[in-house]
Scaffold this motif. Structure first.
Motif, short mmCIF file in Angstrom:
data_model
loop_
_atom_site.label_atom_id
_atom_site.label_comp_id
_atom_site.label_asym_id
_atom_site.label_seq_id
_atom_site.Cartn_x
_atom_site.Cartn_y
_atom_site.Cartn_z
N ALA A 12 0.84 -1.19 0.00
CA ALA A 12 0.00 0.00 0.00
C ALA A 12 0.88 1.24 0.00
O ALA A 12 1.92 1.28 0.65
N CYS A 13 0.47 2.25 -0.78
CA CYS A 13 1.16 3.53 -0.82
C CYS A 13 0.12 4.61 -0.56
O CYS A 13 -0.91 4.65 -1.25
N PRO A 14 0.34 5.50 0.42
CA PRO A 14 -0.64 6.53 0.73
C PRO A 14 -0.85 7.52 -0.42
O PRO A 14 -1.88 8.19 -0.49
N VAL A 15 0.10 7.60 -1.34
CA VAL A 15 -0.02 8.54 -2.47
C VAL A 15 -0.67 7.85 -3.67
O VAL A 15 -1.62 8.36 -4.26
N ARG A 16 -0.17 6.67 -4.02
CA ARG A 16 -0.62 6.00 -5.24
C ARG A 16 -1.66 4.91 -4.99
O ARG A 16 -2.17 4.33 -5.95
N GLY A 17 -1.92 4.62 -3.74
CA GLY A 17 -2.86 3.54 -3.44
C GLY A 17 -2.16 2.21 -3.36
O GLY A 17 -2.22 1.51 -2.36
N GLU A 18 -1.44 1.86 -4.43
CA GLU A 18 -0.69 0.61 -4.43
C GLU A 18 0.62 0.83 -5.16
O GLU A 18 0.70 1.63 -6.08
N THR A 19 1.64 0.13 -4.73
CA THR A 19 2.93 0.29 -5.36
C THR A 19 3.63 -1.06 -5.43
O THR A 19 3.27 -1.99 -4.72
N ARG A 20 4.60 -1.16 -6.34
CA ARG A 20 5.37 -2.40 -6.47
C ARG A 20 6.84 -2.09 -6.21
O ARG A 20 7.39 -1.18 -6.82
N VAL A 21 7.44 -2.84 -5.34
CA VAL A 21 8.87 -2.66 -5.07
C VAL A 21 9.56 -4.01 -5.00
O VAL A 21 8.96 -5.02 -4.63
N ARG A 22 10.84 -4.00 -5.36
CA ARG A 22 11.64 -5.21 -5.26
C ARG A 22 12.35 -5.22 -3.91
O ARG A 22 12.39 -4.21 -3.20
N LEU A 23 12.94 -6.36 -3.59
CA LEU A 23 13.64 -6.48 -2.31
C LEU A 23 14.69 -5.39 -2.12
O LEU A 23 14.91 -4.90 -1.02
N SER A 24 15.34 -4.99 -3.22
CA SER A 24 16.41 -4.00 -3.11
C SER A 24 15.88 -2.62 -2.75
O SER A 24 16.66 -1.72 -2.45
N SER A 25 14.55 -2.42 -2.77
CA SER A 25 13.98 -1.15 -2.31
C SER A 25 13.65 -1.18 -0.82
O SER A 25 13.24 -0.17 -0.27
N PHE A 26 13.83 -2.34 -0.18
CA PHE A 26 13.68 -2.40 1.27
C PHE A 26 14.83 -1.61 1.90
O PHE A 26 15.94 -1.58 1.35
N ARG A 27 14.57 -0.95 3.01
CA ARG A 27 15.62 -0.17 3.67
C ARG A 27 15.95 -0.70 5.07
O ARG A 27 17.10 -0.82 5.43
N TYR A 28 14.93 -0.96 5.88
CA TYR A 28 15.15 -1.52 7.22
C TYR A 28 14.21 -2.69 7.44
O TYR A 28 13.05 -2.61 7.06
N LEU A 29 14.73 -3.73 8.03
CA LEU A 29 13.88 -4.85 8.40
C LEU A 29 14.08 -5.13 9.88
O LEU A 29 15.22 -5.14 10.37
N GLN A 30 12.98 -5.36 10.55
CA GLN A 30 13.07 -5.66 11.97
C GLN A 30 11.99 -6.66 12.33
O GLN A 30 10.81 -6.45 12.05
N ARG A 31 12.41 -7.75 12.95
CA ARG A 31 11.44 -8.75 13.37
C ARG A 31 10.69 -8.21 14.57
O ARG A 31 11.29 -7.72 15.52
N LEU A 32 9.36 -8.27 14.51
CA LEU A 32 8.58 -7.76 15.62
C LEU A 32 8.75 -8.69 16.81
O LEU A 32 8.77 -9.91 16.65
N PRO A 33 8.90 -8.10 18.00
CA PRO A 33 9.05 -8.94 19.20
C PRO A 33 7.75 -9.67 19.50
O PRO A 33 6.69 -9.27 19.02
N GLY A 34 7.84 -10.71 20.26
CA GLY A 34 6.64 -11.45 20.63
C GLY A 34 6.62 -12.81 20.00
O GLY A 34 7.42 -13.12 19.11
N PRO A 35 5.69 -13.63 20.44
CA PRO A 35 5.67 -15.04 20.04
C PRO A 35 4.86 -15.32 18.79
O PRO A 35 4.47 -16.46 18.57
N ALA A 36 4.60 -14.31 17.96
CA ALA A 36 3.75 -14.52 16.79
C ALA A 36 4.31 -15.60 15.88
O ALA A 36 5.49 -15.61 15.55
N HIS A 37 3.45 -16.53 15.50
CA HIS A 37 3.83 -17.56 14.53
C HIS A 37 2.83 -17.56 13.39
O HIS A 37 1.65 -17.72 13.64
N PRO A 38 3.23 -17.45 12.17
CA PRO A 38 4.62 -17.17 11.78
C PRO A 38 5.02 -15.76 12.19
O PRO A 38 4.16 -14.91 12.38
#
Ligand code: ZN
Ligand code: ZN
Length: 201
Positions: A12-38
């Protein structure tokens, strides 16, 4: 969420509604804490609209969807029909992995050796000014150390595509230090780079 044919995620993009990005457009990844599975990852990505957005990505969408191990579909341009893509890709992925070719890899500075990874091990991605290269910070699943490799965007975006050589920033990083791109880039340009061969096995 993931389209295997264009190797891109739909977010989702607040400007365009929907957007497409590749992995290389990711900037930060963080696993959310907690026991969520998956488990669920908070991902900040650079959107073609010019802004960065935050989204949540399930573990399976991050690591398995690019290999076709999900409910992938594609529009067959010859028949104009939507068809499932999973079976072909699963077979291809299984064959690669069976031959010892892992979909993603990086060079661990702490262990001084290449290691297989999944995208969920990515921590920070910072594009170089040329855009064809990016600095990829990876949390090593084996030793836990954070190493930074300079890689091509294809190395990140295309499963089973490995740069033959990568530049390795010759020290380990603290995860906290990587939280802002500015600090990250200072770290990056303060060192000379080592070139290491990236060959698994
Ligand atoms: Zn956007
Ligand atoms: Zn390691």
């Amino acid at each position: 969420m993931y389209d295997a044919l264009t190797t891109s995620y739909r977010f989702a993009c607040p400007v365009r509604g929907e957007t497409r990005v590749r992995l290389s457009s990711f900037r930060y990844l963080q696993r959310l804490p907690g026991p969520a599975h998956p488990s669920v990852y908070s991902v900040r990505f650079e959107c073609p609209c010019g802004d960065d957005h935050q989204t949540l990505v399930a573990h399976g969408d991050l690591d398995w969807a690019p290999l076709g191990l999900g409910d992938g579909e594609f529009v067959n341009l010859m028949t104009d029909k939507t068809e499932p893509i999973a079976a072909d890709l699963v077979e291809l992925a299984a064959r690669h992995i069976g031959e010892g070719d892992w979909p993603w890899s990086f060079y661990c500075f702490g262990e001084d050796r290449p290691r297989p990874i999944f995208p969920s091990s990515f921590v920070v991605l910072a594009p170089a000014t040329t855009r064809a290269l990016l600095a990829l910070a990876v949390g090593c699943p084996s030793c836990g150390g954070v190493s930074v490799n300079i890689v091509s965007t294809d190395h990140v975006d295309l499963p089973f595509h490995h740069d033959r050589e990568v530049a390795v920033v010759p020290h380990l990083f603290e995860v906290d230090v990587l939280r802002t791109v500015e600090t990250f880039r200072e770290e990056l340009y303060s060192d000379s780079l080592d070139i290491r061969r990236l060959q698994l096995g």
